[in-house]
Design an enzyme around this catalytic site. Structure first.
Site, mmCIF file in Angstrom:
data_model
loop_
_atom_site.group_PDB
_atom_site.id
_atom_site.type_symbol
_atom_site.label_atom_id
_atom_site.label_comp_id
_atom_site.label_asym_id
_atom_site.label_seq_id
_atom_site.Cartn_x
_atom_site.Cartn_y
_atom_site.Cartn_z
ATOM 1 N N GLY A 82 -33.392 -33.788 11.532
ATOM 2 C CA GLY A 82 -33.778 -33.202 10.261
ATOM 3 C C GLY A 82 -33.600 -34.206 9.132
ATOM 4 O O GLY A 82 -32.867 -35.191 9.261
ATOM 5 N N GLY A 130 -32.465 -32.738 15.498
ATOM 6 C CA GLY A 130 -33.641 -31.882 15.481
ATOM 7 C C GLY A 130 -34.762 -32.366 16.380
ATOM 8 O O GLY A 130 -35.593 -31.579 16.832
ATOM 9 N N GLU A 153 -24.048 -35.029 15.517
ATOM 10 C CA GLU A 153 -23.685 -34.260 14.325
ATOM 11 C C GLU A 153 -22.232 -34.408 13.880
ATOM 12 O O GLU A 153 -21.933 -34.306 12.682
ATOM 13 C CB GLU A 153 -24.019 -32.779 14.536
ATOM 14 N N ASP A 161 -26.888 -28.375 16.716
ATOM 15 C CA ASP A 161 -27.666 -27.150 16.502
ATOM 16 C C ASP A 161 -28.988 -27.280 17.232
ATOM 17 O O ASP A 161 -29.060 -27.971 18.244
ATOM 18 C CB ASP A 161 -27.827 -26.873 15.001
#
Length: 375
Positions: A82, A130, A153, A161
Site C-alpha cells: 500500500g 498489499g 509490517e 494484513d
C-alpha cells in the site's frame, strides 16, 4: 473507478486511459490487469483498489473472459504494498481515508480467493504487503528468480494484513511465524515453501506465458513454462525455526532463539536481534494475530486484521515506523513502549476488541463466488 471500455478486446483502459494507475485490457480470452505506478513499484492507492474491485467483479460474470492476469508495470516488481506515505499523511488528518481504503482492499482480497476463473498473478520482482494480498490468494501464483516477497509490517509498527495472517498461519510448522515477526524478504523458493506461490517460471519466459494465456487454459500455459524451483533456504531451517517459535509468548520466542544450541545458532541469534529491533507492540500483536486465526477462514482473518489495523491508526508506533523508514528515513524509530517486556497483555488484547458498527463488511458486494481451495 475502472472504465467499462475495458470490455473492448485489445484496448487498454482505466480511470484515465493509458495514464491511469491501473490498466485493464482484453487480449483474446484473457483479462489483463496492469498496476501502473512503476516509479512507486506499483504501490496501491484507494483509486486502484476501487478500480480492481469493480473490474474483477465485471469479469467474473463475463463469458468472454476465461482467465484473469495481474502484472506490474516496469521492471522493479508487481507491487511494493500500500501507499504508506498516503497512509501517513491521512493518519495525521485522522485516518478516515485509510479505513475506507482497507475496507475496499480487503474486499478485493476476499474476491480473489473466491474467483470463479483462473486468476494468474505474476509475482516477479518486489511483492510486499498489499502486493501479497492481490497475488497470493489467487489460484495461479507465479514466482521467478527475481521475486522478493514478504510481509514486512513489523518494521513500520504495523502487523500483516490483506489476509497475510491467514496465509502465514497455514505455512508449514512455524515458518510463517518466523516470516511474520522478522518481516524477512523471501525468495521465490521460500514463497513456494510457505504456500504464497504455486509455480516457478524464469522471468525471461513471462512474455511467452502471457501470450499463451490469451488462448490457452491457465493450466496448460503455466504447465509448459514452469520449471523446478531452487531449494528453499527457509525450509532447510525448519529445525531451529519450529523449535524456537513454538511459543505463544514473544519474549519466550526471543529467549529460545538466543539460547538455541544447534547447528544454526548464528541464524537463530540474528532472528532474535531482528525481532527486538521491530516495534515491540507490533511483534506481540502480530504473534497474537497468527495464533488467534489458526483454523479460521480468510474472511475471519480479514475482519480481524481490519480491527487490528484501525487500532494501529491511533497507536503511536505505526506513525513512528513510517516516519523513520519512509518520511525522514533516519532508520531510528522510537517505539512506545520500547521493549517487549513493557508491552502489557491488556494493550495487546485491546487491538482485537470488536468495532461494533464499524466492523468490516465483506457482504457489501457479491463476494460469495466460490470457496477458496488453496492456501
Amino acid at each position: 473507478m475502472a472504465n467499462s471500455a475495458a470490455d473492448g478486446a485489445g484496448s487498454p483502459s482505466g480511470a484515465a486511459g493509458s495514464n491511469a494507475e491501473v490498466l485493464f485490457e482484453r487480449r483474446g480470452r484473457l483479462g489483463v490487469v496492469t498496476l501502473n505506478r512503476p516509479k512507486a513499484v506499483n504501490a496501491l492507492t484507494a483509486g486502484m483498489v476501487g478500480a480492481l474491485l469493480e473490474q474483477l467483479t465485471l469479469w467474473a460474470d463475463d463469458d468472454g473472459v476465461a482467465t484473469v492476469l495481474v502484472q506490474g508495470a516496469g521492471s522493479r516488481g508487481l507491487c511494493a504494498g500500500g501507499d504508506i506515505v498516503a497512509i501517513y499523511e491521512d493518519m495525521l488528518a485522522g485516518g478516515g481515508r485509510t479505513a475506507h481504503f482497507w475496507e475496499t482492499e480487503y474486499q478485493v482480497n476476499s474476491l480473489i480467493a473466491r474467483y470463479p476463473k483462473p486468476y494468474v498473478a505474476l509475482m516477479d520482482g518486489l511483492v510486499l504487503g498489499g502486493g501479497v494480498g492481490i497475488s497470493a490468494h489467487g489460484s495461479v501464483r507465479v514466482v521467478t528468480e527475481r521475486t522478493r516477497t514478504g510481509m514486512p509490517e513489523t518494521t513500520i509498527g504495523f502487523a500483516p494484513d490483506v489476509g497475510g495472517t491467514f496465509l502465514l498461519s497455514r505455512a508449514p510448522g512455524e515458518a510463517g511465524t518466523h516470516a511474520a515477526l522478522t518481516g524477512a524478504h523471501l525468495t521465490a523458493a521460500d514463497a513456494l515453501f510457505l504456500g504464497l506461490a504455486s509455480h516457478f517460471v524464469p522471468s525471461e519466459k513471462l512474455p511467452a506465458l502471457v501470450a499463451a494465456l490469451e488462448d490457452e487454459t491457465a493450466e496448460a500455459a503455466v504447465g509448459r513454462y514452469r520449471v523446478e524451483a531452487p531449494p528453499s533456504v527457509l525450509e532447510g531451517q525448519r529445525d531451529w525455526i519450529d523449535s524456537c517459535y513454538a511459543s505463544d509468548d514473544a519474549e519466550d520466542i526471543v529467549r529460545r532463539l538466543r539460547g538455541y544450541q544447534g547447528g544454526k545458532s548464528a541464524e537463530a541469534l540474528q532472528a532474535a536481534d531482528t525481532i527486538e529491533a521491530k516495534s515491540p507492540t507490533s511483534v506481540k500483536v502480530t504473534l497474537a494475530s497468527l495464533r488467534r486465526i489458526r483454523g479460521r477462514t480468510l474472511d475471519e482473518a480479514l475482519a480481524q486484521e481490519y480491527r487490528v489495523g484501525l487500532r494501529f491508526l491511533s497507536a503511536p508506533d505505526f506513525r513512528e515506523g513510517i516516519r523513520a523508514q519512509v518520511v525522514d528515513k533516519d532508520r531510528n524509530p522510537r517505539w512506545k513502549p520500547p521493549t517487549l517486556a513493557e508491552v502489557e497483555p491488556g494493550l495487546v488484547d485491546r487491538f482485537f476488541e470488536p468495532l461494533g458498527s464499524r466492523e468490516l463488511d465483506l457482504n457489501s458486494v457479491d463476494l460469495q463466488l466460490k470457496e477458496p481451495d488453496h492456501a
